[in-house]
Design a protein around this motif. Sequence first.
Motif, PDB file in Angstrom:
ATOM      1  N   GLN A   1      37.067  -0.091   0.519  1.00 27.65           N
ATOM      2  CA  GLN A   1      37.663   1.210  -0.345  1.00 27.65           C
ATOM      3  C   GLN A   1      37.116   1.190  -1.560  1.00 27.65           C
ATOM      4  O   GLN A   1      37.282   0.157  -2.543  1.00 27.65           O
ATOM      5  N   ILE A   2      36.857   2.501  -2.109  1.00 27.47           N
ATOM      6  CA  ILE A   2      36.787   3.059  -3.380  1.00 27.47           C
ATOM      7  C   ILE A   2      36.732   4.591  -3.523  1.00 27.47           C
ATOM      8  O   ILE A   2      37.381   4.921  -2.988  1.00 27.47           O
ATOM      9  N   ARG A   3      37.273   5.263  -4.521  1.00 28.40           N
ATOM     10  CA  ARG A   3      38.018   5.448  -4.660  1.00 28.40           C
ATOM     11  C   ARG A   3      37.109   6.988  -6.202  1.00 28.40           C
ATOM     12  O   ARG A   3      36.828   5.964  -6.951  1.00 28.40           O
ATOM     13  N   ILE A   4      36.967   7.936  -5.104  1.00 26.36           N
ATOM     14  CA  ILE A   4      35.399   8.959  -6.472  1.00 26.36           C
ATOM     15  C   ILE A   4      37.154   9.970  -6.826  1.00 26.36           C
ATOM     16  O   ILE A   4      37.138  10.653  -6.206  1.00 26.36           O
ATOM     17  N   GLY A   5      36.472   9.767  -8.272  1.00 24.55           N
ATOM     18  CA  GLY A   5      37.334  11.832  -8.253  1.00 24.55           C
ATOM     19  C   GLY A   5      36.766  12.067  -8.856  1.00 24.55           C
ATOM     20  O   GLY A   5      35.364  12.521  -9.875  1.00 24.55           O
TER      21      GLY A   5
ATOM     22  N   GLY B   1      37.527  11.332  -3.691  1.00 27.71           N
ATOM     23  CA  GLY B   1      38.632  11.035  -2.712  1.00 27.71           C
ATOM     24  C   GLY B   1      38.200   9.329  -2.433  1.00 27.71           C
ATOM     25  O   GLY B   1      37.716   8.609  -2.771  1.00 27.71           O
ATOM     26  N   ASN B   2      39.039   8.936  -0.889  1.00 30.57           N
ATOM     27  CA  ASN B   2      38.610   7.539  -0.915  1.00 30.57           C
ATOM     28  C   ASN B   2      37.152   7.066  -0.236  1.00 30.57           C
ATOM     29  O   ASN B   2      37.791   8.281   1.154  1.00 30.57           O
ATOM     30  N   LEU B   3      36.773   6.247  -0.010  1.00 30.99           N
ATOM     31  CA  LEU B   3      34.817   6.807   0.630  1.00 30.99           C
ATOM     32  C   LEU B   3      35.530   4.638   1.009  1.00 30.99           C
ATOM     33  O   LEU B   3      35.625   3.884   0.395  1.00 30.99           O
ATOM     34  N   THR B   4      35.176   4.700   2.156  1.00 31.91           N
ATOM     35  CA  THR B   4      34.487   3.845   2.331  1.00 31.91           C
ATOM     36  C   THR B   4      32.702   3.256   2.487  1.00 31.91           C
ATOM     37  O   THR B   4      31.998   4.461   2.525  1.00 31.91           O
ATOM     38  N   LEU B   5      32.672   2.070   1.588  1.00 30.85           N
ATOM     39  CA  LEU B   5      31.440   1.562   1.550  1.00 30.85           C
ATOM     40  C   LEU B   5      31.388   0.664   1.930  1.00 30.85           C
ATOM     41  O   LEU B   5      32.142  -0.405   2.382  1.00 30.85           O
ATOM     42  N   THR B   6      30.185   0.185   2.599  1.00 26.11           N
ATOM     43  CA  THR B   6      30.201  -0.609   4.105  1.00 26.11           C
ATOM     44  C   THR B   6      28.951  -1.178   3.574  1.00 26.11           C
ATOM     45  O   THR B   6      27.445  -0.543   3.719  1.00 26.11           O
TER      46      THR B   6
ATOM     47  N   SER C   1      30.613  -3.641  -6.577  1.00 28.23           N
ATOM     48  CA  SER C   1      30.312  -2.019  -6.528  1.00 28.23           C
ATOM     49  C   SER C   1      30.409  -1.653  -7.918  1.00 28.23           C
ATOM     50  O   SER C   1      31.704  -2.046  -8.397  1.00 28.23           O
ATOM     51  N   THR C   2      30.674  -0.330  -8.506  1.00 29.56           N
ATOM     52  CA  THR C   2      31.013   0.685  -9.763  1.00 29.56           C
ATOM     53  C   THR C   2      30.952   2.051  -9.178  1.00 29.56           C
ATOM     54  O   THR C   2      30.344   2.355  -8.721  1.00 29.56           O
ATOM     55  N   PRO C   3      32.744   1.870  -8.940  1.00 27.82           N
ATOM     56  CA  PRO C   3      33.296   1.781  -9.333  1.00 27.82           C
ATOM     57  C   PRO C   3      33.839   0.227  -8.170  1.00 27.82           C
ATOM     58  O   PRO C   3      33.360   0.637  -7.150  1.00 27.82           O
TER      59      PRO C   3
ATOM     60  N   PRO D   1      25.590   6.885 -11.366  1.00 31.66           N
ATOM     61  CA  PRO D   1      25.834   6.207 -10.333  1.00 31.66           C
ATOM     62  C   PRO D   1      26.496   5.468  -9.529  1.00 31.66           C
ATOM     63  O   PRO D   1      27.675   4.973 -10.050  1.00 31.66           O
ATOM     64  N   ILE D   2      26.726   4.392  -8.272  1.00 29.64           N
ATOM     65  CA  ILE D   2      27.145   3.343  -7.727  1.00 29.64           C
ATOM     66  C   ILE D   2      26.376   2.427  -7.936  1.00 29.64           C
ATOM     67  O   ILE D   2      25.576   2.354  -7.049  1.00 29.64           O
ATOM     68  N   TRP D   3      26.662   1.536  -8.557  1.00 31.58           N
ATOM     69  CA  TRP D   3      25.966   0.278  -8.288  1.00 31.58           C
ATOM     70  C   TRP D   3      26.323  -0.841  -7.176  1.00 31.58           C
ATOM     71  O   TRP D   3      27.881  -0.500  -7.084  1.00 31.58           O
ATOM     72  N   LEU D   4      25.421  -0.940  -6.724  1.00 35.66           N
ATOM     73  CA  LEU D   4      25.671  -2.187  -5.083  1.00 35.66           C
ATOM     74  C   LEU D   4      25.845  -3.729  -5.182  1.00 35.66           C
ATOM     75  O   LEU D   4      24.160  -3.712  -6.066  1.00 35.66           O
ATOM     76  N   TRP D   5      26.074  -4.283  -5.015  1.00 30.34           N
ATOM     77  CA  TRP D   5      26.204  -5.931  -5.035  1.00 30.34           C
ATOM     78  C   TRP D   5      26.448  -6.821  -4.650  1.00 30.34           C
ATOM     79  O   TRP D   5      27.744  -6.527  -4.112  1.00 30.34           O
TER      80      TRP D   5
END
Length: 161
Positions: free
Chosen positions: A149-153, A115-120, A10-12, A28-32
């Motif tokens: 976990q990813i962090r977004i600010g 914040g701290n987010l969970t990507l599933t 992911s990005t981030p 945007p958040i890239w996913l792969w």
Amino acid sequence: MNLSMGQIGSTPPSSTGAPSSVGTIGLPIWLWIANPAPNTTGPITSPPQPGVGLSVTARGTLDRVEWTLTTENGATVGAISCDGPNAAGTPYDGRNSAEPSPTCGFGADLNNSSGNLTLTGTSHWTVEWQSTNGESGQILFTSPPNNTQIRIGELQAIVRD
């Protein structure tokens, strides 16, 4: 066949693997799937076993990956499904970070929580099989989910005259 979701890209990047990594609200958040292999992105074939009376050939195809992004308290921020040839996503290649992924990701409009987010990620497969006695069928398989976990600010600017 050991069909699996695989590692999340992911990005981030995952804050677990890169603790100083912080994404930005509104990008945007890239996913792969970060470890592409036949059992994580398909297709994968299990050939018949020689010397066995009745044998089965099976072929697994990745149909889709369902992604969810949740806050620390479990509230869902976004959910998307990447299907067919786009299911495995596209690894981020360093281009302009404001550009959305060409195949799979959360758009800037869904990246609105800091914040701290969970990507599933959860992968969904179709396994088609055929036995040496002529019978055949299809099995739908859902892998156990994988998460990180990813962090977004937020970025803030100060304008001075």
